[in-house]
Design a protein around this motif. Structure first.
Motif, PDB file in Angstrom:
ATOM      1  N   ALA A 110     129.873  22.448  55.560  1.00 26.49           N
ATOM      2  CA  ALA A 110     131.305  22.747  55.577  1.00 26.49           C
ATOM      3  C   ALA A 110     131.942  22.169  56.828  1.00 26.49           C
ATOM      4  O   ALA A 110     131.355  22.157  57.911  1.00 26.49           O
ATOM      5  N   ARG A 111     133.174  21.675  56.683  1.00 27.24           N
ATOM      6  CA  ARG A 111     133.899  21.099  57.809  1.00 27.24           C
ATOM      7  C   ARG A 111     135.265  21.752  58.022  1.00 27.24           C
ATOM      8  O   ARG A 111     135.738  21.854  59.140  1.00 27.24           O
ATOM      9  N   GLY A 112     135.928  22.166  56.954  1.00 29.35           N
ATOM     10  CA  GLY A 112     137.254  22.762  57.084  1.00 29.35           C
ATOM     11  C   GLY A 112     137.370  24.027  56.271  1.00 29.35           C
ATOM     12  O   GLY A 112     136.599  24.269  55.342  1.00 29.35           O
ATOM     13  N   VAL A 122     137.188  25.871  51.147  1.00 28.94           N
ATOM     14  CA  VAL A 122     136.245  25.333  52.125  1.00 28.94           C
ATOM     15  C   VAL A 122     136.044  23.851  51.823  1.00 28.94           C
ATOM     16  O   VAL A 122     135.724  23.479  50.694  1.00 28.94           O
ATOM     17  N   LEU A 123     136.260  23.032  52.831  1.00 28.55           N
ATOM     18  CA  LEU A 123     136.117  21.581  52.666  1.00 28.55           C
ATOM     19  C   LEU A 123     134.752  21.143  53.175  1.00 28.55           C
ATOM     20  O   LEU A 123     134.423  21.344  54.343  1.00 28.55           O
ATOM     21  N   ARG A 124     133.961  20.553  52.283  1.00 29.58           N
ATOM     22  CA  ARG A 124     132.662  20.016  52.676  1.00 29.58           C
ATOM     23  C   ARG A 124     132.795  18.542  53.048  1.00 29.58           C
ATOM     24  O   ARG A 124     133.683  17.836  52.563  1.00 29.58           O
ATOM     25  N   ILE A 125     131.892  18.088  53.910  1.00 31.64           N
ATOM     26  CA  ILE A 125     131.953  16.704  54.380  1.00 31.64           C
ATOM     27  C   ILE A 125     131.831  15.715  53.231  1.00 31.64           C
ATOM     28  O   ILE A 125     132.404  14.623  53.262  1.00 31.64           O
ATOM     29  N   ALA A 126     131.128  16.108  52.172  1.00 35.17           N
ATOM     30  CA  ALA A 126     130.897  15.203  51.045  1.00 35.17           C
ATOM     31  C   ALA A 126     132.088  15.107  50.099  1.00 35.17           C
ATOM     32  O   ALA A 126     132.027  14.402  49.085  1.00 35.17           O
ATOM     33  N   SER A 147     133.904  10.655  50.599  1.00 35.01           N
ATOM     34  CA  SER A 147     133.256  11.610  51.500  1.00 35.01           C
ATOM     35  C   SER A 147     133.696  11.302  52.924  1.00 35.01           C
ATOM     36  O   SER A 147     134.526  10.431  53.168  1.00 35.01           O
ATOM     37  N   GLY A 148     133.103  12.037  53.893  1.00 33.16           N
ATOM     38  CA  GLY A 148     133.432  11.828  55.287  1.00 33.16           C
ATOM     39  C   GLY A 148     134.624  12.645  55.759  1.00 33.16           C
ATOM     40  O   GLY A 148     135.372  12.221  56.639  1.00 33.16           O
ATOM     41  N   ASP A 169     136.896   8.625  58.322  1.00 26.99           N
ATOM     42  CA  ASP A 169     136.092   7.409  58.214  1.00 26.99           C
ATOM     43  C   ASP A 169     136.826   6.315  57.440  1.00 26.99           C
ATOM     44  O   ASP A 169     136.567   5.123  57.610  1.00 26.99           O
ATOM     45  N   SER A 170     137.776   6.714  56.589  1.00 34.07           N
ATOM     46  CA  SER A 170     138.598   5.746  55.854  1.00 34.07           C
ATOM     47  C   SER A 170     140.034   5.726  56.353  1.00 34.07           C
ATOM     48  O   SER A 170     140.891   5.073  55.738  1.00 34.07           O
TER      49      SER A 170
END
Length: 498
Positions: A110-112, A122-126, A147-148, A169-170
């Motif tokens: 999880a990132r966010g 919940v925001l996952r990195i993928a 992703s990213g 990343d993008s």
């Protein structure tokens, strides 16, 4: 009188009526003026402030600075250089109810995290966004492109749930309206975006950990390609961001600090507003405190609580791994994530205990005995016959009491704050105190707080004149004849949540 005779004026104290009814609420003290023409001197510990703010005829009030340990307040009136006697002192004591946190769902990488109404995203990195209810029940998911991802923010626009998803990343930011898969690109070239917040002024603010250490903003109502404008620079690897009504607070990871920046125009920037915060990630504001997730190189991550003036760092959650984002729901609940879990936390609550002898309000009250003990309902059990103890003081509901006026003048029912149908009752057979169902007019349930000086009182039963006695700590309070011993001395603090 002879011409040019010398005249001596003697100004006597006590010629002005004293203030009364000194009370505390909403970070203010108030009192009743004995003389409405007088000014007033307020003593706050060792400092004295002369002030007069008339709210209603004869009623005065003033804000007081926040205090962390304790504060003794008194007031005296002054008119024509004559002083009244000081009011009875009001003794204020702060304590903080501890945070309660628990993992409510398993979420890897999880990132966010963001909350809208009763939905936690919940925001996952993928690039996968599961949705949860407050109890951790998963209610489906949505999938953005690629992703990213690093962070997100959300808000409610009428009936629509709007999310901003950051994909550094993008160099992209997506705007997801409601819960639609593959939302369109909203911002096309934003490098190193980390976290975002929507504070309700029509913009989303995004931290960017590039060489300029930026915060940028964009209007939330733009459908695509919004105007992205700089808001602040000079941060050092900024991560999480949160806002109150006046400032933004930013996790300044490059300096292990929290930065504070004025919301209105980006001025008044303090890069090191809170120092000594190891690798800060997420920030949330709740109940007058700032909460920060702190990451390390592996296990041992934590959540820290800090006062809003930047003081008093306290670790409130430990043992996390890969601690990341956090956010606050509208009800004040905090949600945060680490590498594998979604957590829910009730924030700490600051409460002020005001020590009083005369009963001026129902309460709730906290009745302190000597040696750090308080009058406590054993195990929170309100069944008739349950013990009323002298127990080491804490912050639970089982040591809060309501004082309701009794049928006998000057006496009160001491009622359980958690169940006002139950009251402290004198067990005449064993001469002890217990809980009983409240009965109107029952003498065994009526008590008087008798002032014995220096902020202490004794508590006497209306039934036969015996006094509550804490002569056997951790056991039932006894009823005994009056003595001069400390085990019959009590201090009453009114509990005020702030």
């Amino acid at each position: 009188m002879a011409e040019n005779a010398e005249v001596t004026l003697v100004l006597e104290g006590g010629k002005v009526a004293s203030p009364s009814n000194l009370t505390f609420r909403d970070e203010k003290i108030s009192w009743t003026a004995g003389d409405v023409r007088a000014s007033h001197e307020v003593s706050l510990g060792m400092s004295e402030i002369t002030i007069l703010e008339m709210v209603n005829p004869g009623i005065c009030e003033m804000s007081i600075p926040k205090f962390k340990e304790g504060l003794t307040v008194s007031v005296r009136a002054k008119r024509n250089d004559n002083y009244s006697a000081a009011s009875s002192p009001l003794i204020l004591k702060e304590r903080i109810q501890a945070e309660q946190s628990n993992a409510i769902a398993q979420v890897s990488n999880a990132r966010g995290v963001a909350v809208v109404d009763d939905t936690i995203y919940v925001l996952r990195i993928a690039g996968y966004v599961p949705r949860f209810l407050a109890d951790g029940t998963e209610r489906g998911s949505v999938t953005p492109p690629g992703s990213g991802y690093t962070g997100m923010a959300a808000y409610k626009d009428g009936a629509r749930y709007v999310k901003f998803l950051l994909r550094p990343d993008s160099h992209l930011v997506y705007k997801m309206v409601d819960d639609t898969n593959n939302p369109p690109v909203w911002i096309k070239d934003l490098r190193n975006s980390q976290d975002a917040v929507v504070p309700g002024d029509g913009y989303v603010y995004i931290t960017c950990s590039d060489s300029d250490g930026r915060i940028v903003k964009a209007p939330v109502d733009a459908s695509a390609d919004p105007a992205v404008t700089p808001f602040a620079t000079g941060l050092n690897s900024p991560r999480g961001i949160a806002a109150d009504s006046t400032f933004f607070y930013v996790a300044n990871q490059g300096t292990n600090s929290i930065a504070r920046i004025r919301r209105s125009d980006g001025s008044d920037k303090n890069i090191n507003f809170v120092q000594g915060v190891t690798k800060p990630e997420g920030i949330a504001i709740a109940s007058g405190f700032m909460y920060i997730t702190c990451a390390s190189t592996g296990s041992g991550d934590k959540v820290m609580r800090v006062r809003m003036d930047g003081s008093d760092r306290v670790d409130v959650v430990s043992g996390l791994t890969g601690a990341r984002a956090m956010t606050t729901a509208t009800d004040g609940t905090i949600y945060f994530v680490d590498a594998s879990k979604l957590f829910k936390m009730s924030p700490g609550k600051r409460e002020i205990l005001t020590r009083v002898v005369s009963v001026r309000a129902r309460g709730p009250y906290y009745l302190r005995v000597v040696d750090g003990l308080s009058v406590n309902l054993a195990g929170g059990n309100t069944a008739d016959g349950s013990d009323v103890l002298a127990w080491p003081e804490g912050v639970g509901q089982n040591e809060r009491w309501i004082l309701d006026e009794g049928s006998i003048p000057g006496f009160h029912y001491i009622v359980c704050a958690g169940n006002t149908d139950k009251a402290i009752t004198y067990n005449a057979k064993y001469q002890t105190a217990e809980i009983g169902s409240r009965i109107v007019g029952e003498k065994r349930q009526q008590w008087q707080l008798q002032d014995i000086g220096d902020g202490w009182c004794r508590i006497v039963s209306a039934a036969d004149g015996l006094f509550l006695t804490a002569d056997n700590p951790r056991n039932r309070l006894a009823l005994k004849p009056p003595t001069a011993s400390a085990d019959q001395k009590f201090q009453s603090f009114q509990v005020v949540l702030v």
